[in-house]
Design a protein around this motif. Sequence first.
Motif: not given
Lengths: 418, 119
Positions: B1-7, B12-22, B39-48
């Motif tokens: 489980m990870r907490e992140m903020i959608c940018i 700025g939603c506070r997301l809870t992400v279950d990344d136990s299964n990619l 959230a998916k991008n942030e875990i696999t290939s973050p973009k800005r």
Amino acid sequence: MRKMNLVIVGGGPAGLAAAKAAYDCGERDILILEREAELGGILNQCIHNGFGLHTFKEELTGPEYAQRYIDQVVERGIEYRVNATVIDVSKDKVVTYVSAVDGLTQIQAKAIILACGCRERPRGGINIAGMRGAGVFSAGTAQKLVNIDGYMPGKECVILGSGDIGLIMARRMTFEGAKVKAVVELMPYSSGLNRNIVQCLNDFDIPLYFSHTVVDIKGKDRVTGVVVAPVDEKLAPIMDKAELIECDTLLLSVGLLPENELAKQGGVELSNVTGGAVVDENMMTNIDGVFECGNVLHVHDLVDFVSAESENAGKCAVAYINGLESCAEKIAINCTNGVRYCVPTQLNRDDNYQPLNFKMRVANVFKKVELAVFADGVKVFGKKRPVVAPGEMESINLTAEQVETLKKAQHIEITLIK
Amino acid sequence: MREMICINCPMGCRLTVDDSNLQDIKVTGNICPRGVIYAKNEITSPKRMVTGSVKVAGGNIAMVSVKTREAIPKHLIFDSLELLKDVVLQAPVHIGDVVIADVCGCGVDIIATKEITKA
Ligand SMILES: Cc1cc2nc3c(=O)[nH]c(=O)nc-3n(C[C@H](O)[C@H](O)[C@H](O)COP(=O)(O)OP(=O)(O)OC[C@H]3O[C@@H](n4cnc5c(N)ncnc54)[C@H](O)[C@@H]3O)c2cc1C
Ligand code: SF4
């Protein structure tokens, strides 16, 4: 003296949206007066993205958002003057401005919309001891230097204040090759948007020190460092824990102040919480026919909200010009239990029962609360929020029936149920 | 489980992400679907998104603001900024004009975000 129906002071997003809405309500006799050389206001220097998601359903940069509204004003042929500074607004609605083209000019207006935005709290406005070496800038001045003039204020910097301007400038300075050593925040929380903490600080490992402040600035000709100390619960610095951070630049992002000098001259009653005018739901001040909207009324973090509020002001100004009587009796909206302020500040005791939007800010971070509106002790509206914070403006929409209940009440209260 | 903020937007939603299964990342706390993609991008290939300003010659002001048309891989931020340092545009410049095509070969253009007229 030239006579006009509507004079708008300020050609930023607030003034532009008010002008457009007034035109679309049928008003043709409109003049926008803008002090700077171009329309668009503060957005011209906010080159980052993050504007317009609500209004245009796409994310624009500041200049792009401004251009959308400038285009709409130009398409409608609305008259405007740039390089025109308004120096006085009188109680009987005479607007005085100076410009190179028109010289000193006075206009008798039927209605005036004040949309002058806000300016930054200067160094004099907060007390920091120390030398007066070069290298201390307000964050907004630095933003203008970097983004519009193409000039870097320094190489190693510390930023005091974690509001959005401070956060955005931390990233901007990093992008331009400077090293941002720390962002220092007096409060235990940031007044900036969460997304900006993520993408402006965390992305670049810039440390953010909560409950800290700058107590001394070192350096005679040029800043050589700042002394940073933690603060106690009463916000007093704990001096024996102070530490020196070497840097050549200090950026101050210590808050914005609504520019209400003109309003004061015109006899407009101001709120001592927001620094902006006391307004009713039509955005009208205590002076009949004088309206206020945008950052001059209260500091907004989203320009979309500025545009919506200002369109309402434009519409209501036209209704006023067309002879809708203003209402004498006002009902105050009381903010309690952690709600710091609400705009509008008061409602008219009339029978205009239309849906209304209220904007408000809370005084602290609260978790699991309900934002509630009471009329004579009876709950009229409630909205559950997982978390509310001073940095994020809350918005509620009331239905026509709810507005009717409020307008018939003796006592209106907005509160947080914890 | 990870907490992140959608940018993706100022909410700025506070997301809870279950990344136990990619292969099957689960996201809650988002107001709109863009939060899930973020959230998916942030875990696999973050973009800005990258925004900046470049010099312009012969215009009514000295600098024109620019942005990447869409978010680019995070690790290319500083490389793309480096390229912007050498650019000098000629006025007039229009919103949407391409400043650098296909920056760093990532398939995204850098475009102008402000109208600049001739001085
Ligand atoms: C650094 C920064 C970052 C921001 N980031 C975001 C973001 O990411 N997303 C978002 O949605 N919003 C953001 N905002 C907020 C948004 O930009 C403001 O809320 C909005 O610009 C306010 O509009 P305004 O028209 O009230 O004020 P302004 O834009 O300040 O315009 C006021 C205008 O009035 C003129 N004026 C003042 N006094 C006079 C006078 N006496 N005579 C003539 N003209 C006068 C000024 O020159 C100015 O052009 C940001 C703001 C800042 C400062
Ligand atoms: S989930 Fe949607 S609404 Fe929430 S921050 Fe992301 S883009 Fe904005």
